[in-house]
Write a protein that holds these residues in place. Structure first.
Motif, PDB file in Angstrom:
ATOM      1  N   THR A 186      -8.130   1.489  -1.836  1.00  0.00           N
ATOM      2  CA  THR A 186      -7.776   0.237  -1.168  1.00  0.00           C
ATOM      3  C   THR A 186      -6.265   0.042  -1.092  1.00  0.00           C
ATOM      4  O   THR A 186      -5.791  -0.859  -0.401  1.00  0.00           O
ATOM      5  N   ARG A 187      -5.520   0.888  -1.785  1.00  0.00           N
ATOM      6  CA  ARG A 187      -4.064   0.762  -1.839  1.00  0.00           C
ATOM      7  C   ARG A 187      -3.357   1.910  -1.122  1.00  0.00           C
ATOM      8  O   ARG A 187      -2.151   2.078  -1.261  1.00  0.00           O
ATOM      9  N   THR A 235       1.744   5.240   0.870  1.00  0.00           N
ATOM     10  CA  THR A 235       1.555   6.160   1.979  1.00  0.00           C
ATOM     11  C   THR A 235       2.390   7.407   1.729  1.00  0.00           C
ATOM     12  O   THR A 235       3.194   7.455   0.784  1.00  0.00           O
ATOM     13  N   ARG A 256       0.832  -1.199   0.000  1.00  0.00           N
ATOM     14  CA  ARG A 256       0.000   0.000   0.000  1.00  0.00           C
ATOM     15  C   ARG A 256       0.869   1.252   0.000  1.00  0.00           C
ATOM     16  O   ARG A 256       1.959   1.280   0.577  1.00  0.00           O
TER      17      ARG A 256
END
Length: 268
Positions: free
Chosen positions: A206-207, A41, A39
């Protein structure tokens, strides 16, 4: 937000490159990072600075779940879209902005705004290079649209007019989306939204994760932000900062040698 599991949506071209290419370039430059779980960030150092309010010190009052502005404005717009497209999820975002000339008046406006059942933020803006405001209080309609913002404004105007510290000095406007987005993609009344962005945002939601822990409890952070606001007020000559320092000056005045005194013979 509906999950779209097919990553092929990242082939959509935004800003001259595909969304996938934009993300790869942002990763390579360190402007975003990729966690071991796959994911995306934002860098911790960026989140720490924003959390303490070192750039634009705002105090938030949330009603309901916080709107994912970090995802839309910071991650999507700045990186996935390379600053070239307004996110689909921002299309109905409107906010009321009330500008005030002193810190004291901003604090009064903050209390008034927070008395309403709506998310707000209030802070010093004099050091923000993107506008000419000194202080601003915002009331958010992140998904309700323009009509919801206008309805709140109809409630807010008489409250401001009935507040002696604010009547006649508060400047009120309705903004769409974030200032840095409109400066890049505006005017906001001419925004065009590619429907393909909806699938991109549903997939990337979602990632993406805010991999960040605040450096201190919110109450302590708000005290730090208030002190920073007082320092900004001091810098721009707003003496109402003393409301927050028990009436004491932040610094004593330096001696001024330009007072009107007769020149010595060798200076004449």
């Amino acid at each position: 937000m509906t999950c779209v599991p097919d990553p092929s949506c990242l082939s959509l071209v935004v800003g001259g490159r595909s969304v996938s290419e934009n993300l790869d370039r942002a990763l390579a430059s360190g402007r975003i990072t990729l966690r071991p779980d796959g994911r995306y960030t934002l860098p911790e150092i960026q989140m720490q600075a924003n959390g303490v309010g070192l750039s634009d010190p705002y105090i938030f009052r949330w009603h309901g779940a916080p709107y994912p502005c970090k995802f839309f404005a910071d991650f999507l717009f700045n990186h996935a879209y390379a600053g070239a497209a307004v996110p689909w999820g921002c299309r109905n975002c409107y906010k009321i902005k009330v500008e005030t000339p002193t810190l004291r008046q901003m604090w009064r406006m903050k209390a008034l705004a927070e008395s309403l059942s709506i998310t707000t933020k209030s802070g010093a803006e004099a050091l923000n290079p993107l506008n000419q405001s000194l202080y601003g209080t915002y009331l958010y309609h992140c998904a309700g649209g323009l009509e919801a913002a206008r309805a709140t404004l109809a409630t807010l105007r008489p409250l401001i007019a009935a507040t002696p510290e604010l009547a006649g000095v508060a400047k009120i406007s309705i903004k769409r989306c974030c200032t840095h987005i409109e400066l890049a993609c505006g005017p906001s009344d001419r925004y065009r939204f590619d429907p393909g962005l909806e699938a991109v945002e549903a997939y990337l939601y979602t990632r993406f994760v805010l991999d960040y822990r605040p450096p201190a409890p919110e109450a302590m952070l708000n005290k730090i932000k208030t002190l920073h606001m007082a320092r900004v007020a001091f810098q721009i000559g707003d003496e109402t900062y003393r409301d927050f320092t028990d009436g004491k000056p932040l610094h004593r005045r330096c001696v001024d040698y330009a007072e009107e005194t007769p020149l010595a013979a060798d200076e004449a």
